[in-house]
Design a protein around this motif. Structure first.
Motif, PDB file in Angstrom:
ATOM      1  N   UNK A  27      22.976  51.427 -20.831  1.00  0.00           N
ATOM      2  CA  UNK A  27      21.673  50.880 -20.392  1.00  0.00           C
ATOM      3  C   UNK A  27      20.487  51.609 -21.015  1.00  0.00           C
ATOM      4  N   UNK A  28      20.560  52.939 -21.107  1.00  0.00           N
ATOM      5  CA  UNK A  28      19.455  53.709 -21.679  1.00  0.00           C
ATOM      6  C   UNK A  28      19.316  53.462 -23.175  1.00  0.00           C
ATOM      7  N   UNK A  29      20.436  53.413 -23.883  1.00  0.00           N
ATOM      8  CA  UNK A  29      20.392  53.157 -25.327  1.00  0.00           C
ATOM      9  C   UNK A  29      19.830  51.769 -25.588  1.00  0.00           C
ATOM     10  N   UNK A  30      20.276  50.792 -24.810  1.00  0.00           N
ATOM     11  CA  UNK A  30      19.797  49.420 -24.991  1.00  0.00           C
ATOM     12  C   UNK A  30      18.287  49.338 -24.774  1.00  0.00           C
ATOM     13  N   UNK A  31      17.806  49.999 -23.732  1.00  0.00           N
ATOM     14  CA  UNK A  31      16.379  49.970 -23.436  1.00  0.00           C
ATOM     15  C   UNK A  31      15.569  50.680 -24.514  1.00  0.00           C
ATOM     16  N   UNK A  32      16.048  51.823 -24.973  1.00  0.00           N
ATOM     17  CA  UNK A  32      15.318  52.627 -25.952  1.00  0.00           C
ATOM     18  C   UNK A  32      15.264  51.953 -27.316  1.00  0.00           C
ATOM     19  N   UNK A  33      16.358  51.299 -27.704  1.00  0.00           N
ATOM     20  CA  UNK A  33      16.443  50.725 -29.043  1.00  0.00           C
ATOM     21  C   UNK A  33      16.184  49.220 -29.066  1.00  0.00           C
ATOM     22  N   UNK A  34      15.828  48.651 -27.927  1.00  0.00           N
ATOM     23  CA  UNK A  34      15.400  47.264 -27.893  1.00  0.00           C
ATOM     24  C   UNK A  34      16.489  46.240 -28.092  1.00  0.00           C
ATOM     25  N   UNK A  35      17.677  46.489 -27.554  1.00  0.00           N
ATOM     26  CA  UNK A  35      18.774  45.535 -27.635  1.00  0.00           C
ATOM     27  C   UNK A  35      19.309  45.285 -26.232  1.00  0.00           C
ATOM     28  N   UNK A  36      20.144  44.258 -26.090  1.00  0.00           N
ATOM     29  CA  UNK A  36      20.746  43.973 -24.792  1.00  0.00           C
ATOM     30  C   UNK A  36      21.898  44.952 -24.531  1.00  0.00           C
ATOM     31  N   UNK A  37      22.305  45.030 -23.273  1.00  0.00           N
ATOM     32  CA  UNK A  37      23.440  45.897 -22.930  1.00  0.00           C
ATOM     33  C   UNK A  37      24.709  45.407 -23.623  1.00  0.00           C
ATOM     34  N   UNK A  38      24.871  44.074 -23.679  1.00  0.00           N
ATOM     35  CA  UNK A  38      26.041  43.531 -24.364  1.00  0.00           C
ATOM     36  C   UNK A  38      26.058  43.908 -25.834  1.00  0.00           C
ATOM     37  N   UNK A  39      24.880  43.850 -26.496  1.00  0.00           N
ATOM     38  CA  UNK A  39      24.803  44.249 -27.903  1.00  0.00           C
ATOM     39  C   UNK A  39      25.064  45.732 -28.062  1.00  0.00           C
ATOM     40  N   UNK A  40      24.547  46.536 -27.144  1.00  0.00           N
ATOM     41  CA  UNK A  40      24.794  47.975 -27.205  1.00  0.00           C
ATOM     42  C   UNK A  40      26.281  48.278 -27.055  1.00  0.00           C
ATOM     43  N   UNK A  41      26.997  47.405 -26.339  1.00  0.00           N
ATOM     44  CA  UNK A  41      28.441  47.594 -26.216  1.00  0.00           C
ATOM     45  C   UNK A  41      29.158  47.542 -27.544  1.00  0.00           C
ATOM     46  N   UNK A  42      28.508  46.947 -28.572  1.00  0.00           N
ATOM     47  CA  UNK A  42      29.098  46.917 -29.911  1.00  0.00           C
ATOM     48  C   UNK A  42      29.256  48.320 -30.482  1.00  0.00           C
TER      49      UNK A  42
END
Length: 410
Positions: A27-42
């Motif tokens: 969640x933190x990475x997604x918020x910081x880098x401007x992507x969705x949580x699902x995309x961050x799961x990549x």
């Protein structure tokens, strides 16, 4: 067990912390880098793809190098990748660069684990591969108990980048331990010497065996080996599919605070350590027991967790139990890969690593597709149940001969 096994486990601890820590940081990475949580799961899948591809590639490239030098070099590359990842920029370039560093770290991790599995097997008698694997994998399970929750807490208070720096720092004592504690000569060098001896005999008119690497790769044409690798991949896909997305289950479905993410990860880690310990005791001579008992329980556990995920009193113990069952079954199947690949002494570890990480790559990708469905945050849990349901009929049909008491190496 020999001290070098525990030194290898220390390095696996650092790498396992990195592999699993994203479950609490997405969640933190997604918020910081401007992507969705699902995309961050990549990021998890990218790491797993690098591991799956890198394991046989790195093992083949480094098979004639001294194991200690290989292990040391892989740890240094792993540390450097995390240092670069911690310095990624804003939303435009930050996520792609972080994705690249995850792949590089995965290649280093894959090479390390492939060599470490082979080295660990060479440090114990032939009938104790399961125990050696359990010691090695204890580094991963301890990472889920201490490293991953610690990383989650560190990320909560100091940001996700601090966790990446911490992993890089963990690699320093691991690298020193490898240099100080790993023997200079293992079975890899013995195999190389055997190849050289065979070449000398061939020059004198003796019958020469097939080239060693070609012979080891030819083991992958054995249906039983491929099937056991497939089963290990399916079980690990189920494990990672749910583990990667535990954070939103904790905070959204169960309605708990962010600090509870670390508690849940600790419980999963405690369960995984118990599961690996059990597998270490049973997987050498009684793999059928683990399969027959653990398989159905694991199958029941995932949908039960999905149904009861909104109740913290049920969520917490079920996460612990699923961690134990997942790692007991997964470690047993990976041990079977080592036994089935005895004809590939320097590549067997890479086959086991590849099987683990094909599952770790596919699981989160499949699970992510369910997040935007009516199942929501519980979707990954249902996905894990389906993956185990697919694996068990294949396992019982193919591995039925693994009767209680039968030595799997016979």
């Amino acid at each position: 067990m020999y001290l070098p096994l525990y030194l290898l486990a220390l390095a696996v601890f650092a790498m396992g912390t990195s592999e699993f820590m994203l479950a609490g940081l997405l969640p933190d990475i997604a918020s910081d880098l401007g992507v969705t949580v699902g995309a961050a799961g990549a990021l998890t899948s990218a790491f797993a793809v690098g591991m799956a591809v890198g394991a046989p590639l790195m093992a083949a490239v480094s098979r004639n190098w001294p194991p200690r030098a290989c292990l040391f070099g892989f740890v240094l590359v792993f540390a450097a990748a995390h240092a670069v990842g911690a310095t990624t920029g804003g939303a435009t370039t930050g996520f792609p660069l972080l994705l690249v560093t995850r792949v590089i770290a995965a290649l280093a991790n894959a090479g390390f684990l492939a060599v470490a599995l082979t080295t660990a097997a060479a440090l114990v008698p032939p009938a104790q591969k399961g125990r050696a694997l359990a010691v090695l994998l204890s580094g991963t399970t301890v990472a889920t108990i201490a490293g991953v929750p610690g990383g989650s807490l560190l990320g909560t208070f100091l940001g996700w980048r601090a966790t990446f720096w911490a992993v890089a720092a963990l690699c320093v004592p691991a690298a020193v331990g490898i240099l100080k504690g790993i023997p200079a000569h293992t079975s890899q060098e013995a195999n190389r010497e055997a190849d050289q001896k065979a070449e000398r005999e061939a020059e004198q008119g003796a019958k020469s065996p097939a080239p060693a690497l070609r012979s080891e790769l030819a083991q992958l044409t054995r249906p039983r080996l491929v099937l056991v690798m497939l089963l290990g991949a399916l079980v690990n896909a189920a494990t990672f599919g749910s583990f990667t997305f535990l954070a939103p289950v904790v905070t959204e479905t169960a309605g708990l605070g962010r600090l509870w993410i670390s508690v849940v990860l600790v419980l999963f880690g405690i369960g995984s350590l118990a599961g690996v310990t059990l597998a270490g005791r049973l997987s050498d001579r009684h793999p059928g027991v683990v399969l027959a008992v653990g398989g159905p329980l694991l199958l029941i556990g995932w949908p039960t967790l999905a149904l009861l995920a909104d109740r913290p009193a049920a969520l917490l113990p079920l996460v612990l139990v699923q961690g134990a069952l997942s790692f007991a079954l997964g470690a047993t199947l990976i041990t079977r890969v080592l036994y089935e690949a005895t004809g590939a002494p320097t590549m067997a570890g890479s086959y086991a690593t590849a099987a683990l990480n094909v599952g770790a790559a596919v699981g989160p990708l499949l699970a992510a597709t369910t997040l935007d469905t009516p199942a929501g945050d519980r979707g990954p849990l249902w996905t894990s149940g389906l993956l185990v349901a697919l694996a068990l009929p294949i396992a019982y049909r193919a591995l039925g001969p693994l009767r209680v008491g039968r030595p799997p190496y016979a």
